[in-house]
Design a protein around this motif. Structure first.
Motif, PDB file in Angstrom:
ATOM      1  N   GLU A  78       2.475  -4.798  -3.694  1.00  0.00           N
ATOM      2  CA  GLU A  78       1.297  -4.036  -4.328  1.00  0.00           C
ATOM      3  C   GLU A  78       1.985  -2.668  -5.088  1.00  0.00           C
ATOM      4  O   GLU A  78       2.583  -1.899  -4.214  1.00  0.00           O
ATOM      5  CB  GLU A  78       0.287  -3.448  -3.349  1.00  0.00           C
ATOM      6  CG  GLU A  78      -0.709  -2.581  -3.624  1.00  0.00           C
ATOM      7  CD  GLU A  78      -1.500  -1.862  -2.675  1.00  0.00           C
ATOM      8  OE1 GLU A  78      -2.759  -2.251  -2.208  1.00  0.00           O
ATOM      9  OE2 GLU A  78      -1.166  -0.694  -2.122  1.00  0.00           O
ATOM     10  N   SER A  80       0.624   0.730  -6.819  1.00  0.00           N
ATOM     11  CA  SER A  80      -0.679   1.581  -7.202  1.00  0.00           C
ATOM     12  C   SER A  80      -0.271   2.910  -7.878  1.00  0.00           C
ATOM     13  O   SER A  80       0.900   3.566  -8.016  1.00  0.00           O
ATOM     14  CB  SER A  80      -1.289   2.045  -5.778  1.00  0.00           C
ATOM     15  OG  SER A  80      -0.337   2.708  -5.016  1.00  0.00           O
ATOM     16  N   THR A  90      -5.570   2.832  -9.692  1.00  0.00           N
ATOM     17  CA  THR A  90      -5.317   1.350  -9.905  1.00  0.00           C
ATOM     18  C   THR A  90      -4.205   0.686  -8.842  1.00  0.00           C
ATOM     19  O   THR A  90      -3.299   1.418  -8.650  1.00  0.00           O
ATOM     20  CB  THR A  90      -4.653   1.368 -11.319  1.00  0.00           C
ATOM     21  OG1 THR A  90      -5.663   2.234 -12.104  1.00  0.00           O
ATOM     22  CG2 THR A  90      -4.603  -0.067 -11.855  1.00  0.00           C
ATOM     23  N   LEU A  91      -4.685  -0.491  -8.398  1.00  0.00           N
ATOM     24  CA  LEU A  91      -3.913  -0.866  -7.537  1.00  0.00           C
ATOM     25  C   LEU A  91      -3.597  -2.475  -7.989  1.00  0.00           C
ATOM     26  O   LEU A  91      -4.451  -3.209  -8.593  1.00  0.00           O
ATOM     27  CB  LEU A  91      -4.576  -1.208  -6.038  1.00  0.00           C
ATOM     28  CG  LEU A  91      -4.667   0.082  -5.273  1.00  0.00           C
ATOM     29  CD1 LEU A  91      -6.272   0.308  -5.527  1.00  0.00           C
ATOM     30  CD2 LEU A  91      -4.428  -0.118  -3.862  1.00  0.00           C
TER      31      LEU A  91
END
Length: 214
Positions: A78, A80, A90-91
């Protein structure tokens, strides 16, 4: 390939939702996520950028495991970005486990709601792709349905964290008030002691003067 998209409005400010997103796990509503590890974190031009490795259990039917593989733990990468100036979080994530057969590219964006800045708008998108196994279209639909269910669960998880944060703020406020009350009580007692000592001193001086007069 299957496309997923949804929008959801949180009845909370962007700052509150962004804080909750960072403290989303561990979470009793979604116990599938078992670990979060920060790989890298830096600030560039006022934007906080973080790379995390997410470890979770598969949330798809067991028979699908037998087709895609028997890995019990799914690892997700992930990335971000938190931009406090623009008030955006925002991821972007992609699975690392079985990525040669199944890929889920997901993107979540949290922004103030365009018509009510006291609320937060979540825009969620995902691209699901399965290849190299039988029943490709059917399996993509299964993953799509699972993601739909998990999206709802994820929002509930975030609401749980927000409730927990609000309780923490309330407890801190109450603790601070108890501290203020304690200080006020101590101050009143101190003033009472000072007044008592002054009265005693004044009385002693008066008695001494009367004694000298006699």
């Amino acid at each position: 390939m299957k496309l997923y998209s949804s929008e959801h409005t949180f009845e909370h400010s962007w700052e509150t939702v962004a804080k909750a997103a960072w403290r989303k796990y561990p979470n009793p509503i979604n116990p599938a996520v078992v670990a979060l590890d920060v790989v890298d974190r830096k600030i560039e031009n006022g934007v906080l950028k973080t790379h995390r490795l997410i470890s979770s259990s598969w949330s798809i039917p067991g028979w699908v495991h037998s087709l895609l593989g028997k890995d019990q733990t799914c690892y997700v990468s992930e990335f971000s970005e938190v931009n406090p100036a623009k008030r955006t979080l925002t991821l972007k994530s992609r699975n690392l486990t079985l990525c040669s057969l199944l890929t889920v590219d997901e993107r979540l964006v949290y922004t103030p709601h365009p018509t009510d800045t006291k609320k937060t708008l979540l825009q969620q998108e995902a691209v699901i792709s399965i290849q190299g196994v039988p029943l490709t279209n059917y399996l993509e639909n299964v993953v799509f349905d699972t993601m739909t269910s998990k999206a709802h669960q994820g929002r509930q998880s975030l609401e749980w964290v927000i409730g927990k944060l609000n309780n923490e703020v309330l407890e801190l406020s109450m603790a601070a008030q108890r501290g203020v009350d304690s200080l006020a009580t101590s101050a009143r007692r101190g003033m009472d002691d000072i007044e008592h000592n002054l009265e005693s001193l004044t009385g002693n001086q008066s008695n001494h003067q009367n004694f000298q007069t006699r």
